[in-house]
Scaffold this motif. Sequence first.
Motif, PDB file in Angstrom:
ATOM      1  N   THR A 195       1.039  -1.137  -0.161  1.00 49.98           N
ATOM      2  CA  THR A 195      -0.046  -0.001  -0.111  1.00 49.98           C
ATOM      3  C   THR A 195       0.732   1.245  -0.208  1.00 49.98           C
ATOM      4  O   THR A 195       2.223   1.171   0.315  1.00 49.98           O
ATOM      5  CB  THR A 195      -0.876   0.058   1.256  1.00 49.98           C
ATOM      6  N   SER A 196       0.353   2.613  -0.230  1.00 52.37           N
ATOM      7  CA  SER A 196       0.957   3.809  -0.114  1.00 52.37           C
ATOM      8  C   SER A 196       0.108   4.715   0.392  1.00 52.37           C
ATOM      9  O   SER A 196      -1.166   4.565   0.411  1.00 52.37           O
ATOM     10  CB  SER A 196       1.466   3.746  -1.741  1.00 52.37           C
ATOM     11  N   THR A 197       0.747   5.939   0.276  1.00 56.29           N
ATOM     12  CA  THR A 197       0.142   7.022   0.855  1.00 56.29           C
ATOM     13  C   THR A 197       0.190   8.400  -0.022  1.00 56.29           C
ATOM     14  O   THR A 197       1.246   8.292  -0.899  1.00 56.29           O
ATOM     15  CB  THR A 197       0.921   7.762   2.251  1.00 56.29           C
ATOM     16  N   SER A 198      -0.897   8.888  -0.200  1.00 51.35           N
ATOM     17  CA  SER A 198      -1.149  10.099  -1.294  1.00 51.35           C
ATOM     18  C   SER A 198      -0.113  11.244  -0.717  1.00 51.35           C
ATOM     19  O   SER A 198      -0.231  11.907   0.346  1.00 51.35           O
ATOM     20  CB  SER A 198      -2.470  10.601  -1.282  1.00 51.35           C
ATOM     21  N   LEU A 199       0.874  11.811  -1.735  1.00 48.62           N
ATOM     22  CA  LEU A 199       1.636  12.818  -1.553  1.00 48.62           C
ATOM     23  C   LEU A 199       0.602  14.045  -1.537  1.00 48.62           C
ATOM     24  O   LEU A 199       1.059  14.946  -0.725  1.00 48.62           O
ATOM     25  CB  LEU A 199       2.718  12.987  -2.789  1.00 48.62           C
ATOM     26  N   GLU A 200      -0.179  14.141  -2.161  1.00 45.77           N
ATOM     27  CA  GLU A 200      -1.172  15.320  -2.358  1.00 45.77           C
ATOM     28  C   GLU A 200      -1.979  15.472  -0.770  1.00 45.77           C
ATOM     29  O   GLU A 200      -1.783  16.633  -0.484  1.00 45.77           O
ATOM     30  CB  GLU A 200      -2.240  15.194  -3.357  1.00 45.77           C
ATOM     31  N   GLU A 201      -2.248  14.481  -0.332  1.00 49.58           N
ATOM     32  CA  GLU A 201      -3.023  14.447   0.919  1.00 49.58           C
ATOM     33  C   GLU A 201      -1.898  15.018   1.734  1.00 49.58           C
ATOM     34  O   GLU A 201      -2.411  15.742   2.822  1.00 49.58           O
ATOM     35  CB  GLU A 201      -3.641  13.082   1.186  1.00 49.58           C
ATOM     36  N   VAL A 202      -0.892  14.571   1.881  1.00 53.73           N
ATOM     37  CA  VAL A 202       0.132  14.799   2.885  1.00 53.73           C
ATOM     38  C   VAL A 202       0.535  16.194   2.917  1.00 53.73           C
ATOM     39  O   VAL A 202       0.480  17.027   3.805  1.00 53.73           O
ATOM     40  CB  VAL A 202       1.370  13.912   2.978  1.00 53.73           C
ATOM     41  N   GLU A 203       0.556  16.679   1.567  1.00 47.76           N
ATOM     42  CA  GLU A 203       1.156  18.312   1.449  1.00 47.76           C
ATOM     43  C   GLU A 203       0.066  19.007   1.709  1.00 47.76           C
ATOM     44  O   GLU A 203       0.074  20.202   1.825  1.00 47.76           O
ATOM     45  CB  GLU A 203       1.566  18.414   0.131  1.00 47.76           C
ATOM     46  N   ALA A 204      -1.218  18.758   1.690  1.00 50.90           N
ATOM     47  CA  ALA A 204      -2.470  19.490   1.895  1.00 50.90           C
ATOM     48  C   ALA A 204      -2.894  19.742   3.157  1.00 50.90           C
ATOM     49  O   ALA A 204      -3.743  20.444   3.590  1.00 50.90           O
ATOM     50  CB  ALA A 204      -3.777  18.922   0.969  1.00 50.90           C
ATOM     51  N   SER A 205      -1.977  18.793   4.131  1.00 52.02           N
ATOM     52  CA  SER A 205      -1.999  18.908   5.567  1.00 52.02           C
ATOM     53  C   SER A 205      -1.609  20.193   6.106  1.00 52.02           C
ATOM     54  O   SER A 205      -0.262  20.231   5.872  1.00 52.02           O
ATOM     55  CB  SER A 205      -1.797  17.617   6.495  1.00 52.02           C
ATOM     56  N   ASP A 206      -2.202  20.796   6.980  1.00 52.46           N
ATOM     57  CA  ASP A 206      -1.477  21.935   7.635  1.00 52.46           C
ATOM     58  C   ASP A 206      -0.613  21.626   8.772  1.00 52.46           C
ATOM     59  O   ASP A 206       0.113  22.491   9.384  1.00 52.46           O
ATOM     60  CB  ASP A 206      -2.483  22.938   8.384  1.00 52.46           C
ATOM     61  N   ASP A 207      -0.507  20.387   8.888  1.00 55.44           N
ATOM     62  CA  ASP A 207       0.115  19.855  10.185  1.00 55.44           C
ATOM     63  C   ASP A 207       1.374  19.122   9.844  1.00 55.44           C
ATOM     64  O   ASP A 207       2.291  18.525  10.705  1.00 55.44           O
ATOM     65  CB  ASP A 207      -0.801  18.891  11.355  1.00 55.44           C
ATOM     66  N   LEU A 208       1.631  19.018   8.543  1.00 50.90           N
ATOM     67  CA  LEU A 208       2.789  17.876   8.076  1.00 50.90           C
ATOM     68  C   LEU A 208       3.798  18.655   7.211  1.00 50.90           C
ATOM     69  O   LEU A 208       3.136  19.759   6.511  1.00 50.90           O
ATOM     70  CB  LEU A 208       1.970  16.546   7.462  1.00 50.90           C
TER      71      LEU A 208
END
Length: 302
Positions: A195-208
């Motif tokens: 499995t993987s994690t979306s780079l777009e979702e990570v970069e859209a986070s204000d906390d990460l």
Amino acid sequence: MPINIPKQLPARGILEEENIFVMDLERAHTQDIRPLKIVIMNLMPDKERTETQLLRLLGNSPLQVSITFLHTATHKSKNVEASHLNQFYNTFDNIKDKKFDGMIITGAPIEQLPFEEVDYWEELTEIMEWSKTHVTSVLHICWGAQAALYYHYGIGKFELPKKCTGVYRHYVQNPTVELVRGFDEEFLAPHSRYTSTSLEEVEASDDLLTLSVSEHNEPFLILSKDEKHVMITGHLEYDARTLGDEYKRDTKRGLEADIPENYYPGDDPNQKPLHRWRSHAHLLFTNWLNYYVYQETPFEWD
């Protein structure tokens, strides 16, 4: 400085052969030094191998480090002797009233399961919630990183068309951040996951903050902006043989296993793989211990 581990821990002999300074707990107690207290939630099936890999990296530091191992109370490990767990491990109930300078939550070969279907998910979320007030900094590895992203930041995972297994190029995004201080702009790291994690979702986070991405444009090193959590989506802690042993294990089980990419010289499984990510693995753990644990933790916990 040494890592403080029990005298009979199997990893001790391997580490001493590699000239890593280890010290048993009895001797450590006679020294007037405040060691960093690190708790390791070991979710990997081959616990003894993971112990050695992590202790090898934690021992490459001028800081004295005292280790506590945790295993799940709500899940029975099938690949390790109960006597090993009884002698060297604790459950959460044994340590929940203590405070630690750092914590490591390892990967686990269960990433194809929804988080809520993992039989120890409730126990793990209790531990992750506890870590907010009882641990200075938490390092999450592979599935442990996915679990942290989901629990703390609401970012899920998605299944890949086939297993991602091999050694891949990665690129530093924020070279001035202390966690990647000293990193080359391009470096190698192994992966073993479905499995993987979306780079777009990570970069859209204000906390990460994304510190490094892979050649497949996936997030690799992620830091929370409060510097409480470090997420590594791969396995920098792996030794040179681990991916090959996983490949041979899967083929013996009759699974359709691909040869790990960019791992064997000439993609020939008969060749000895090279450990081409060792220096960055040591650098990452040293930076984490120094900048996010040692320099941030109180000398005395209230």
